[in-house]
Write an enzyme that holds these catalytic residues in place. Structure first.
Site, mmCIF file in Angstrom:
data_model
loop_
_atom_site.group_PDB
_atom_site.id
_atom_site.type_symbol
_atom_site.label_atom_id
_atom_site.label_comp_id
_atom_site.label_asym_id
_atom_site.label_seq_id
_atom_site.Cartn_x
_atom_site.Cartn_y
_atom_site.Cartn_z
ATOM 1 C CE LYS A 166 -3.769 2.390 0.577
ATOM 2 N NZ LYS A 166 -3.620 3.562 1.100
ATOM 3 C CD GLU A 173 -2.972 8.084 -4.273
ATOM 4 O OE1 GLU A 173 -3.131 8.983 -3.561
ATOM 5 O OE2 GLU A 173 -3.679 7.023 -4.280
#
Length: 373
Positions: A166, A173
């Site tokens: 993550k 991102e």
């Protein structure tokens, strides 16, 4: 399946609702009594049947560590704790060790999907023993998007692997967001482009840059045309920093994600001290004019509008007049070209022939080599 869920904020509350819609029994606990199903952690645990499974969805760091410690005292051997927050993967090692000493299992789960997860499902990345992961699979299947399991869920590896995945996800991102943002600014800066929103919307189908992030940017531009009134101040929640730290620790080159992280730091500075130093140095070694804040209307160069005006307006496109000097871009470029070498003993003419350092000729940026025009 029965689940205890700690933390009923934006994501935790939506996760509870999605799980209940899938037929699972969720006993939620939150310090906000208005949304909580139990008066305390002890009360939540008391409502669960052994062997218990408890999902922790609270802020990373001390809040998560303290919650895990409390659960270690309240749960029994054979129970299972899942940390679905944005904890740093190194915290998982300590949490798993603490609970294993009491016979309690531990799984870390990176969760992506934000406020849209209730409707669309959540991307899940898990770390831990296969036995513990499989035990919680009905919960994972209810939370993940519809479709093939492998397209929305992954058992990434050992304890810590879920949060590590993550972390990298969020680092990527950062880079994607920065690329779209830079493209937006360049389109806004060019006067021949009349429909920036239309350009981005046209990219949402059939192009190689289409993505959910692009869809969200189009939505943002529809809700707030030209992003008028939105402050450029951008925070970071930690994962981007951890990603860059890991890149350094593992000698992995990561220029894009690193630059995206540093750009967020720059967004918080009214007038960057680093760039003030760069401007001063250019004046010292190259004789370039140093623009002073008081010389410009609004205290900022025309190519960087004041941040407090609510909108980061793109700079000059090479046409017109600079607000600080009163000179056209062409005039300024001519003066820069005649400023002489910035350092070193050599210089170069436009044709590339080395001269003797005549300050009237355009020089190399450093060293003794030459440059061509």
């Amino acid at each position: 399946m029965q689940l205890g869920l700690i933390g009923l904020g934006k994501m935790g509350g939506n996760m509870r609702e999605r799980l209940r819609k899938a037929g699972h029994e969720v006993v939620g606990y939150d310090r906000n009594r208005e949304v909580s199903d139990a008066d305390s952690l002890e009360g939540m645990v008391a409502q669960l049947e052994a062997p218990r499974t408890v999902w922790v969805m609270v802020p990373a760091g001390d809040p998560t560590r303290q919650t895990v410690e409390q659960l270690g005292d309240l749960l029994d051997e054979g129970d299972l704790v899942i940390d679905g927050g944005n904890s740093k993967f190194t915290d998982d090692f300590a949490n798993a060790q603490l609970l294993s000493e009491k016979g309690i299992g531990y799984v870390d789960c990176g969760v992506s999907g934000g406020v849209w997860g209730l409707e669309n499902g959540y991307g899940l990345m898990c770390g831990g023993d296969d036995e513990h992961v499989q035990r919680a699979m009905p919960i994972f299947d209810a939370l993940r998007p519809e479709g093939p399991r492998e397209e929305g869920w992954c058992h990434a590896g050992d304890v810590g692997a879920g949060h590590y995945a993550k972390m990298v996800h969020n680092g990527i991102e950062y880079g994607l967001m920065a690329a779209y943002a830079e493209g937006f600014e360049l389109l806004e800066a060019k006067d021949i482009v009349k429909d920036v929103h239309g350009c981005f919307k046209a990219w949402t189908r059939g192009t190689v840059v289409r993505s959910w992030l692009l869809d969200l940017l189009v939505k943002a531009l529809e809700e707030t045309p030209d992003l008028q009134g939105i402050s450029e101040y951008t925070t970071d929640s930690g994962e981007g920093r951890w990603t860059v730290e890991e890149a350094i620790n593992n000698a992995v080159p990561m220029p894009v994600i690193s630059a995206a992280l540093f750009a967020r730091f720059a967004s918080r500075q009214e007038n960057s001290p680093a760039m003030q130093a760069v401007a001063a140095l250019r004046g010292q070694f190259g004789g370039h004019a140093v623009q002073m804040l008081e010389d410009v209307k609004g205290g900022t160069h025309g190519g960087a509008e004041p941040k407090q005006d609510g909108r980061a307006k793109p700079g000059a496109s090479g046409e017109g007049t600079d607000t600080g000097t009163g000179k056209s871009a062409e005039q300024q470029a001519s003066e820069v070209a005649s400023a002489g070498p910035s350092s070193g003993s050599g210089s170069a003419t436009a044709g590339g022939s080395k001269q003797s350092g005549n300050p009237g000729e355009a020089g190399p940026s450093s060293g003794t080599g030459s440059t061509t025009g």
